[in-house]
Write an enzyme that holds these catalytic residues in place. Structure first.
Site, mmCIF file in Angstrom:
data_model
loop_
_atom_site.group_PDB
_atom_site.id
_atom_site.type_symbol
_atom_site.label_atom_id
_atom_site.label_comp_id
_atom_site.label_asym_id
_atom_site.label_seq_id
_atom_site.Cartn_x
_atom_site.Cartn_y
_atom_site.Cartn_z
ATOM 1 N N ARG A 1 8.202 -4.963 13.283
ATOM 2 C CA ARG A 1 7.422 -4.867 12.039
ATOM 3 C C ARG A 1 8.330 -5.080 10.830
ATOM 4 O O ARG A 1 7.980 -5.752 9.881
ATOM 5 C CB ARG A 1 6.751 -3.490 11.934
ATOM 6 C CG ARG A 1 5.369 -3.458 12.555
ATOM 7 C CD ARG A 1 4.518 -2.328 11.965
ATOM 8 N NE ARG A 1 5.022 -1.009 12.315
ATOM 9 C CZ ARG A 1 4.766 -0.393 13.461
ATOM 10 N NH1 ARG A 1 4.022 -0.977 14.378
ATOM 11 N NH2 ARG A 1 5.236 0.804 13.700
ATOM 12 N N SER B 1 -0.045 -4.985 5.657
ATOM 13 C CA SER B 1 -0.195 -5.266 7.087
ATOM 14 C C SER B 1 -1.681 -5.363 7.413
ATOM 15 O O SER B 1 -2.538 -4.941 6.628
ATOM 16 C CB SER B 1 0.468 -4.173 7.918
ATOM 17 O OG SER B 1 -0.216 -2.959 7.708
ATOM 18 N N GLY C 1 0.820 -1.201 0.000
ATOM 19 C CA GLY C 1 0.000 0.000 0.000
ATOM 20 C C GLY C 1 0.857 1.255 0.000
ATOM 21 O O GLY C 1 0.595 2.211 -0.728
ATOM 22 N N ARG D 1 1.767 10.867 -8.868
ATOM 23 C CA ARG D 1 1.109 10.913 -7.550
ATOM 24 C C ARG D 1 1.944 10.274 -6.441
ATOM 25 O O ARG D 1 1.394 9.808 -5.429
ATOM 26 C CB ARG D 1 -0.256 10.202 -7.599
ATOM 27 C CG ARG D 1 -1.300 11.002 -8.325
ATOM 28 C CD ARG D 1 -2.607 10.250 -8.395
ATOM 29 N NE ARG D 1 -3.558 11.026 -9.173
ATOM 30 C CZ ARG D 1 -4.567 11.716 -8.662
ATOM 31 N NH1 ARG D 1 -4.788 11.712 -7.377
ATOM 32 N NH2 ARG D 1 -5.364 12.398 -9.443
ATOM 33 N N ARG E 1 7.265 1.768 0.891
ATOM 34 C CA ARG E 1 7.534 0.330 1.019
ATOM 35 C C ARG E 1 7.973 -0.238 -0.333
ATOM 36 O O ARG E 1 8.818 -1.114 -0.413
ATOM 37 C CB ARG E 1 6.275 -0.418 1.467
ATOM 38 C CG ARG E 1 6.005 -0.307 2.917
ATOM 39 C CD ARG E 1 6.869 -1.276 3.685
ATOM 40 N NE ARG E 1 6.452 -1.273 5.064
ATOM 41 C CZ ARG E 1 7.091 -1.870 6.045
ATOM 42 N NH1 ARG E 1 8.188 -2.531 5.805
ATOM 43 N NH2 ARG E 1 6.661 -1.810 7.261
ATOM 44 N N ASP F 1 -0.923 -5.140 14.610
ATOM 45 C CA ASP F 1 -1.599 -4.774 15.860
ATOM 46 C C ASP F 1 -2.729 -5.774 16.106
ATOM 47 O O ASP F 1 -3.150 -6.478 15.188
ATOM 48 C CB ASP F 1 -2.166 -3.353 15.778
ATOM 49 C CG ASP F 1 -3.045 -3.129 14.560
ATOM 50 O OD1 ASP F 1 -2.531 -3.253 13.436
ATOM 51 O OD2 ASP F 1 -4.245 -2.858 14.710
ATOM 52 N N ARG G 1 -0.291 -8.812 -3.214
ATOM 53 C CA ARG G 1 -0.307 -7.716 -2.232
ATOM 54 C C ARG G 1 0.559 -8.101 -1.047
ATOM 55 O O ARG G 1 0.469 -9.228 -0.539
ATOM 56 C CB ARG G 1 -1.747 -7.442 -1.785
ATOM 57 C CG ARG G 1 -1.843 -6.599 -0.545
ATOM 58 C CD ARG G 1 -3.183 -5.960 -0.331
ATOM 59 N NE ARG G 1 -3.453 -5.676 1.061
ATOM 60 C CZ ARG G 1 -2.806 -4.745 1.801
ATOM 61 N NH1 ARG G 1 -1.843 -4.018 1.257
ATOM 62 N NH2 ARG G 1 -3.107 -4.566 3.064
HETATM 63 N N1 ADE Z 1 -3.781 -2.560 8.742
HETATM 64 C C1 ADE Z 1 -3.072 -2.700 9.868
HETATM 65 N N2 ADE Z 1 -3.852 -2.573 10.938
HETATM 66 C C2 ADE Z 1 -5.105 -2.333 10.472
HETATM 67 C C3 ADE Z 1 -6.345 -2.120 11.075
HETATM 68 N N3 ADE Z 1 -6.449 -2.111 12.395
HETATM 69 N N4 ADE Z 1 -7.428 -1.897 10.297
HETATM 70 C C4 ADE Z 1 -7.305 -1.904 8.967
HETATM 71 N N5 ADE Z 1 -6.160 -2.108 8.328
HETATM 72 C C5 ADE Z 1 -5.071 -2.329 9.073
#
Ligand code: ADE
Length: 234
Positions: free
Chosen positions: A217, A90, A20, A43, A24, A204, A87
């Protein structure tokens, strides 16, 4: 050139890794690829082509969310003949068993986006799924390398901040993690008969609030990149 990419025909490989975050994409190109050439700055959605173990591979930053990813995915397929779309992103964990630093392979991608209702004119709830061979190879590579790898359903959410979402119910129904793009990628691949997979590192835990450090990470991200790149070779 396409509407959002300034690459010339032939400058993008048949296999494209799709983080994304455009930075990265830069990191992946600089860290894992050789003979790198940048083909896009439009962009700031950076795109690069290089080689990994002799095979040509591209990396394209897609931005956040299904609409942004689908712009780049559609143009990569239609204008540049891309066949394999991987893809690398995260996700936030939902199921209790899913741990920070796990790598989740999105076998399916449930979504609260309305895209499929529009595509199928409200007749069905389309089930976006990963390409079986990309999934199988990625799983095998992860296991061979002793990584903590999981396979299952994810939620591709339209909103990062969503207080209304019944997260516990989703976890109860086996949704492993939340991210924001896989469902769009999978339906695009289905539409064009191409192959797609989303590999996700868990950054997370939504239900416990646990988070990774940026160093952790990075390590998990690098592990996931090896899976994605090796799977691209098979
Ligand atoms: N990518 C990483 N953490 C996320 C979350 N909590 N919600 C959506 N996309 C995420």
């Amino acid at each position: 050139m396409s509407v959002h990419l300034e690459a010339k025909k032939g400058e993008i490989a048949k296999t494209v890794l799709m983080p994304g975050d455009p930075l990265r994409a830069k990191y992946i190109a600089e860290t894992f690829l050789e003979d790198v050439k940048q083909y896009n700055t439009v962009r700031n959605a950076f795109g690069y082509t290089g080689t990994y173990k002799g095979q040509e591979i591209s990396v394209q930053g897609t931005g956040m969310g299904i609409p942004s990813l689908m712009i780049y995915g559609e143009e990569l397929i239609q204008e540049y003949g891309v066949e394999n779309l991987i893809r690398v992103g995260s996700a936030g964990a939902l199921k209790k068993e899913v741990k920070i630093r796990d790598v989740v392979l999105a076998q399916g991608a449930t979504t609260d986006s309305s895209i499929h209702r529009h595509i199928f004119n409200n007749q069905v709830d389309f089930a976006p799924i990963a390409d079986f061979n990309l999934l199988r190879h990625s799983y095998d590579i992860g296991k061979e390398k002793g990584m903590a790898i999981r396979v299952g359903n994810v939620l591709s959410a339209d909103r990062f901040y969503n207080e209304e979402l019944d997260k516990q119910k989703l976890a109860d129904y086996g949704i492993m993690a939340v991210e924001m793009e896989a469902a769009g990628l999978y339906s695009l691949a289905a539409k064009h008969n191409k192959r797609a997979l989303a590999l996700l590192t868990i950054s997370d835990h939504i239900l416990t609030g646990e988070e990774t450090t940026s160093e952790e990470r990075q390590t998990t991200f690098n592990d996931m990149m090896i899976i994605a790149l090796e799977a691209a070779l098979r």
